[in-house]
Design an enzyme around this catalytic site. Structure first.
Site, PDB file in Angstrom:
ATOM      1  N   SER A  47       0.850  -1.184   0.000  1.00 50.41           N
ATOM      2  CA  SER A  47       0.000   0.000   0.000  1.00 50.41           C
ATOM      3  C   SER A  47       0.886   1.235   0.000  1.00 50.41           C
ATOM      4  CB  SER A  47      -0.914   0.017   1.235  1.00 50.41           C
ATOM      5  OG  SER A  47      -1.755   1.157   1.217  1.00 50.41           O
ATOM      6  N   LYS A  69      -3.900  -7.365   3.223  1.00 53.71           N
ATOM      7  CA  LYS A  69      -4.049  -6.228   2.298  1.00 53.71           C
ATOM      8  C   LYS A  69      -5.483  -6.130   1.792  1.00 53.71           C
ATOM      9  CE  LYS A  69      -2.680  -2.911  -0.534  1.00 53.71           C
ATOM     10  NZ  LYS A  69      -3.564  -2.913  -1.674  1.00 53.71           N
ATOM     11  N   HIS A  86      -7.440  -4.511   4.496  1.00 56.68           N
ATOM     12  CA  HIS A  86      -7.026  -3.106   4.475  1.00 56.68           C
ATOM     13  C   HIS A  86      -7.811  -2.338   3.414  1.00 56.68           C
ATOM     14  CE1 HIS A  86      -4.601  -0.062   2.321  1.00 56.68           C
ATOM     15  NE2 HIS A  86      -4.091   0.270   3.484  1.00 56.68           N
ATOM     16  N   ASN A  87      -7.915  -2.907   2.212  1.00 55.91           N
ATOM     17  CA  ASN A  87      -8.624  -2.218   1.143  1.00 55.91           C
ATOM     18  C   ASN A  87     -10.126  -2.159   1.400  1.00 55.91           C
ATOM     19  OD1 ASN A  87      -6.086  -2.161  -0.029  1.00 55.91           O
ATOM     20  ND2 ASN A  87      -6.881  -2.524  -2.074  1.00 55.91           N
ATOM     21  N   GLU A 140     -10.574   0.674   3.618  1.00 59.80           N
ATOM     22  CA  GLU A 140     -10.390   1.888   2.808  1.00 59.80           C
ATOM     23  C   GLU A 140     -11.682   2.252   2.084  1.00 59.80           C
ATOM     24  OE1 GLU A 140      -8.335   2.400  -1.439  1.00 59.80           O
ATOM     25  OE2 GLU A 140      -6.891   1.890   0.145  1.00 59.80           O
TER      26      GLU A 140
END
Length: 305
Positions: free
Chosen positions: A114, A166, A169-170, A173
């Site tokens: 990221s 990840k 995480h996205n 987001e």
């Protein structure tokens, strides 16, 4: 260390430079000969001298290109060498790719990355999955890429753990961006706030919602106060969908992330079939007026400028 880096696009090219800035050697390959250090994968691997150490190749290519690249690398690398997949891969593919390389005793690490186009300057947050010894071997490269300080890197677990982290995480987001976006729309629509960009900017210090995404939102509003130059259409890279699917598989409620994903789907509709059905039903049971496509106000909700 020496590193082969496949894919020198918006992120890969900057990663090559940041690693070089830390004193390491990077041989990059890209199909664009103007930016590539080698004519093909074979030449890239051949330029890695190894000097008694395993050859390391970091793959930073679109999802659809990862399998062909890894298959070719399997024939070019030697037992003990290491392949890192830093793309936006689905974690369920990592085990398969690790097994494919293990047939030739080539090691595999998955690494979620990221940082976007700002990574060269600020560093990249790295989430990796793999065995302890292999990750330890790669730490000089990870240290070169991560931000300065104590944070920005995690060995999340076994193979697949990096891309799974990840992915989540996205998903987070997506939800944060959706909250800022909805707040922006409400501030614009209400006839009480005179300066929406300055309101957003005031939140950058001292508030509980300050973040880098908020900083980027402020930058966008400085360039285009009412976002008139941008069409309200948002793609999704796939990781938001995978997050929701993983939540279903694990019976974990993720209503905010799911709603933000569906909001992106809604953004792609010129005219919502679902809203047409709702308008039709309201008209049927209550005689509520409906707007036809010929109505000048059709599909153009009022916006305060």
């Amino acid at each position: 260390m020496e590193l082969g880096l496949v894919g020198l696009g918006k992120m890969g090219g900057n990663m090559r430079q940041r690693i070089r800035n830390a004193g390491h050697t990077v041989v990059g390959f890209d199909h664009n000969p103007d930016i590539s250090d080698a004519k093909d994968l074979a030449e890239m691997v051949g330029k890695l001298t190894a000097d008694g150490q395993p050859k390391v190749v970091w793959v930073m290519v679109p999802v659809q290109a990862i399998d062909p690249v890894i298959t070719e690398l399997a024939d070019l690398l030697s037992p003990g060498d290491i392949v890192i997949d830093g793309g936006n891969s689905r974690w369920t593919d990592d085990t398969r790719r690790a097994a494919q390389l293990a047939e030739k005793d080539i090691r595999f690490v998955d690494c979620g990355v990221s940082g976007g186009v700002w990574g060269l300057e600020n560093g990249y947050a790295l989430m990796c999955g793999g065995d302890n010894d292999t990750v330890a071997t790669l730490m000089p490269i990870f240290e070169a890429l991560k931000p300065e300080g104590d944070f920005g890197f995690v060995h999340a677990g076994k193979v697949g753990a990096g891309h799974f982290s990840k992915m989540v995480h996205n998903g987070i987001e997506y939800a944060i961006m959706q909250a800022y976006a909805e707040g922006f729309e409400l501030l614009e629509a209400a006839d009480i706030v005179d300066n929406v960009p300055e309101t957003f900017e005031s939140w950058r210090e001292g508030t509980v919602i300050r973040s880098w995404l908020l900083d980027l939102m402020v930058n966008a509003l400085k360039e285009d106060t009412h976002l008139d130059k941008i069409r309200g259409y948002a793609e999704d890279s796939g990781e938001g969908r995978w997050t929701v699917e993983a939540a279903i598989d694990n019976a974990v409620p993720v209503p905010a992330i799911a709603a933000s994903l569906f909001a992106r789907f809604a953004s792609r509709q010129e005219d919502s079939p679902a809203m047409k059905a709702i308008a039709a039903m309201r008209n049927q049971f209550g005689g509520h007026a409906v707007k036809g496509a010929e109505d000048p106000s059709y599909a153009t909700p009022p916006t305060k400028h």
